[in-house]
Scaffold this motif. Structure first.
Motif, mmCIF file in Angstrom:
data_model
loop_
_atom_site.group_PDB
_atom_site.id
_atom_site.type_symbol
_atom_site.label_atom_id
_atom_site.label_comp_id
_atom_site.label_asym_id
_atom_site.label_seq_id
_atom_site.Cartn_x
_atom_site.Cartn_y
_atom_site.Cartn_z
ATOM 1 N N GLU A 156 0.807 -1.216 0.000
ATOM 2 C CA GLU A 156 0.000 0.000 0.000
ATOM 3 C C GLU A 156 0.844 1.271 0.000
ATOM 4 O O GLU A 156 0.291 2.367 -0.062
ATOM 5 C CB GLU A 156 -0.946 0.016 1.206
ATOM 6 C CG GLU A 156 -1.997 -1.083 1.169
ATOM 7 C CD GLU A 156 -2.909 -1.088 2.378
ATOM 8 O OE1 GLU A 156 -4.096 -1.419 2.224
ATOM 9 O OE2 GLU A 156 -2.425 -0.757 3.478
ATOM 10 N N ASP A 157 2.159 1.154 0.057
ATOM 11 C CA ASP A 157 3.038 2.326 0.005
ATOM 12 C C ASP A 157 3.294 2.725 -1.451
ATOM 13 O O ASP A 157 3.381 1.868 -2.331
ATOM 14 C CB ASP A 157 4.382 2.044 0.675
ATOM 15 C CG ASP A 157 4.288 2.067 2.188
ATOM 16 O OD1 ASP A 157 3.160 2.223 2.708
ATOM 17 O OD2 ASP A 157 5.329 1.932 2.867
ATOM 18 N N PHE B 192 4.055 8.022 0.258
ATOM 19 C CA PHE B 192 2.639 7.915 0.603
ATOM 20 C C PHE B 192 2.355 6.529 1.172
ATOM 21 O O PHE B 192 2.681 5.525 0.552
ATOM 22 C CB PHE B 192 1.777 8.183 -0.626
ATOM 23 C CG PHE B 192 2.177 9.433 -1.356
ATOM 24 C CD1 PHE B 192 1.698 10.666 -0.956
ATOM 25 C CD2 PHE B 192 3.055 9.372 -2.427
ATOM 26 C CE1 PHE B 192 2.089 11.824 -1.614
ATOM 27 C CE2 PHE B 192 3.453 10.518 -3.093
ATOM 28 C CZ PHE B 192 2.960 11.756 -2.685
ATOM 29 N N ASP B 193 1.738 6.514 2.338
ATOM 30 C CA ASP B 193 1.449 5.260 3.046
ATOM 31 C C ASP B 193 -0.062 5.070 3.096
ATOM 32 O O ASP B 193 -0.764 5.732 3.860
ATOM 33 C CB ASP B 193 2.033 5.326 4.456
ATOM 34 C CG ASP B 193 1.813 4.046 5.246
ATOM 35 O OD1 ASP B 193 1.240 3.085 4.681
ATOM 36 O OD2 ASP B 193 2.210 3.993 6.417
ATOM 37 N N GLY B 194 -0.577 4.161 2.266
ATOM 38 C CA GLY B 194 -2.011 3.929 2.197
ATOM 39 C C GLY B 194 -2.510 3.041 3.319
ATOM 40 O O GLY B 194 -1.765 2.248 3.898
ATOM 41 N N HIS B 195 -3.784 3.189 3.634
ATOM 42 C CA HIS B 195 -4.464 2.286 4.572
ATOM 43 C C HIS B 195 -5.884 2.077 4.075
ATOM 44 O O HIS B 195 -6.481 2.946 3.448
ATOM 45 C CB HIS B 195 -4.463 2.833 6.006
ATOM 46 C CG HIS B 195 -4.895 4.268 6.116
ATOM 47 N ND1 HIS B 195 -3.991 5.322 6.205
ATOM 48 C CD2 HIS B 195 -6.120 4.840 6.144
ATOM 49 C CE1 HIS B 195 -4.645 6.466 6.288
ATOM 50 N NE2 HIS B 195 -5.938 6.203 6.252
ATOM 51 N N PRO C 208 -4.829 0.495 -1.463
ATOM 52 C CA PRO C 208 -3.805 1.361 -2.053
ATOM 53 C C PRO C 208 -4.330 2.555 -2.838
ATOM 54 O O PRO C 208 -3.547 3.369 -3.313
ATOM 55 C CB PRO C 208 -3.063 0.408 -2.989
ATOM 56 C CG PRO C 208 -4.137 -0.525 -3.470
ATOM 57 C CD PRO C 208 -5.070 -0.711 -2.300
ATOM 58 N N ALA D 259 -3.191 6.181 -1.774
ATOM 59 C CA ALA D 259 -1.759 6.392 -1.979
ATOM 60 C C ALA D 259 -1.435 6.528 -3.460
ATOM 61 O O ALA D 259 -0.627 7.371 -3.865
ATOM 62 C CB ALA D 259 -0.963 5.243 -1.356
ATOM 63 N N SER E 172 -4.613 7.852 2.933
ATOM 64 C CA SER E 172 -3.160 7.782 2.801
ATOM 65 C C SER E 172 -2.497 8.890 3.607
ATOM 66 O O SER E 172 -2.936 10.045 3.573
ATOM 67 C CB SER E 172 -2.736 7.904 1.333
ATOM 68 O OG SER E 172 -1.315 7.897 1.214
ATOM 69 N N CYS F 37 0.886 11.233 4.010
ATOM 70 C CA CYS F 37 1.731 11.831 2.977
ATOM 71 C C CYS F 37 2.872 12.618 3.611
ATOM 72 O O CYS F 37 2.692 13.264 4.652
ATOM 73 C CB CYS F 37 0.933 12.781 2.091
ATOM 74 S SG CYS F 37 -0.629 12.145 1.459
ATOM 75 N N SER G 276 7.897 5.917 5.169
ATOM 76 C CA SER G 276 6.630 5.567 5.816
ATOM 77 C C SER G 276 6.902 5.041 7.215
ATOM 78 O O SER G 276 8.047 4.787 7.611
ATOM 79 C CB SER G 276 5.896 4.514 4.975
ATOM 80 O OG SER G 276 6.704 3.362 4.796
#
Length: 388
Positions: A146-147, A167-170, A173, A176, A223, A225, A328
């Motif tokens: 997801e990064d 960018f670190d998604g949660h 993805p 992000a 995400s 950032c 991240s």
């Protein structure tokens, strides 16, 4: 006159299912050469199936579908040949279909977001090396990567300008990916519109515009950032969430951002003043018992409390600033700021004959994993001496 005969013991049908196979409704017809031409045999109530939302990692499965209601067979005969008082003793035979051959589905690697299409750009590992920056991303053990990252150099033809992001998604993805594609462009558009005046406001509006655009797409997830803009002799760092920027100032680690987490007093006060709550479970502070970060792009269902407004810091470039690390939380949760600088500096500082920032990025990831990180990790190292 027409008669209807129910066949209660219809055989079950086995249908092989894969993530690329869509099963549609089927129909069959059958006729017997011994019957008169006026007879017709029609099979009705054959169910229709549609399979969706299959994950890409699904293995080939066999799904046994039992018909929920008996099929009926309608036979049209002359009135003289069929009577409602006399049952039909013979049952028509429906020929069985052969089971389809098993499908051999090849495994296809996936390219994520703006990751380059190179042999190293697998779903679980990415590395890129340039003159100005190097980046390495490694998938953790929690699920899909997801990064994401982004980098633009030679802005407006000037080799001393660039903009970078991690960018670190949660929750998937999508956020992000969207931020990696649009945030830097939106920031630059704001700078051009302002003729390079009020850079802090330009960064703020760039973040907020990206958030609004993402929410309009009705995607799920969010995400964190962190971005670094190098322009006109300044290093401008912004963040929303817990991605972090740390600079090496003569070997001393200096954090240029502060993580946005619900445990931060000012963030907790902001959330509670707007009607939300923050609680701690298993040592982790969360908003509404859900999200462990308090700012970022997306998160529509928590948007009242999870804002996209960044915090920005402007630092004048000088020879003391050796390199900048954007990463991240997969790195920062396990490795301290100073540990990061100490591990990377021998491979990044200008005193060595050939800096190896990509090797330093890999070393930092290995260090985080060795200390127990199971999260996705994205590490970008920017050689600041390239922008003096």
């Amino acid at each position: 006159m027409s008669c209807t005969v129910a066949i209660p013991n219809s055989p079950a049908t086995r249908i092989p299912v894969t993530n690329s196979l869509l099963c549609k409704s089927a129909s069959f017809s059958s006729s017997s050469p011994s019957r008169k031409s006026s007879e017709s045999l029609t099979l009705t109530k054959f169910p229709s199936f549609t399979f969706s939302s299959l994950s890409s990692s699904s293995q080939l499965k066999i799904l046994l579908i039992e018909k929920s209601s008996p099929e009926t067979i309608s036979l049209n005969r002359n009135s003289s040949e069929c009577s409602t008082s006399a049952p039909i003793s013979t049952s028509p035979t429906v020929s069985k279909r052969k089971r389809p051959a098993r499908l051999d589905i090849p495994v296809v690697s996936t390219n994520f977001g703006n990751f380059p299409r190179t042999p190293t750009a697998a779903a679980d590992f990415v590395e890129v090396e340039g003159n100005e920056y190097s980046v390495c991303c490694k998938r953790g053990r929690r699920g899909a990567m997801e990064d994401r990252y982004s980098a633009l150099v030679n802005l407006q033809g000037d080799s001393k300008q660039g903009i970078f992001g991690v960018f670190d998604g949660h929750g998937g993805p999508k956020a992000a990916e969207f931020a990696a594609e649009h945030l830097n462009k939106n920031i630059m558009d704001e700078l051009v519109r302002r003729n390079d005046e009020d850079v802090v406001e330009a960064l703020r509006n760039g973040y907020l515009k990206t958030d609004t655009e993402f929410l309009s797409e009705e995607f799920r997830g969010g995400s964190c950032c962190v971005t670094a803009l190098i322009r006109n002799g300044d290093l401008v760092v912004s963040n929303a969430g817990d991605c972090r920027a740390v600079v090496s100032r003569g070997g001393i680690a200096e954090a240029l951002t502060s993580d946005h987490k619900p445990s931060r007093k000012d963030e907790k006060d902001r959330i509670e003043s707007s009607g939300g709550y923050v609680d701690c479970s298993n040592g982790v502070w969360r908003i509404q018992g859900s999200l462990a970060v308090s700012r970022g792009i997306g998160d529509r269902y928590l948007k009242q409390w999870v804002i996209a407004e960044p915090e920005t810091r402007v630092v004048e470039l000088n020879p003391e600033l050796e390199f900048l690390v954007l990463a991240s939380d997969g790195l920062w949760d396990k490795v301290s700021n100073q540990e990061v600088v100490d591990a990377a500096r021998p491979l990044c500082c200008t005193g060595i004959s050939k800096p190896q920032p990509l090797l330093a990025s890999k070393k930092l990831i290995d260090l985080a994993v060795s200390q127990g990180s199971v999260d996705d990790i994205c590490v970008m190292i920017i050689q600041l001496q390239q922008f003096w």
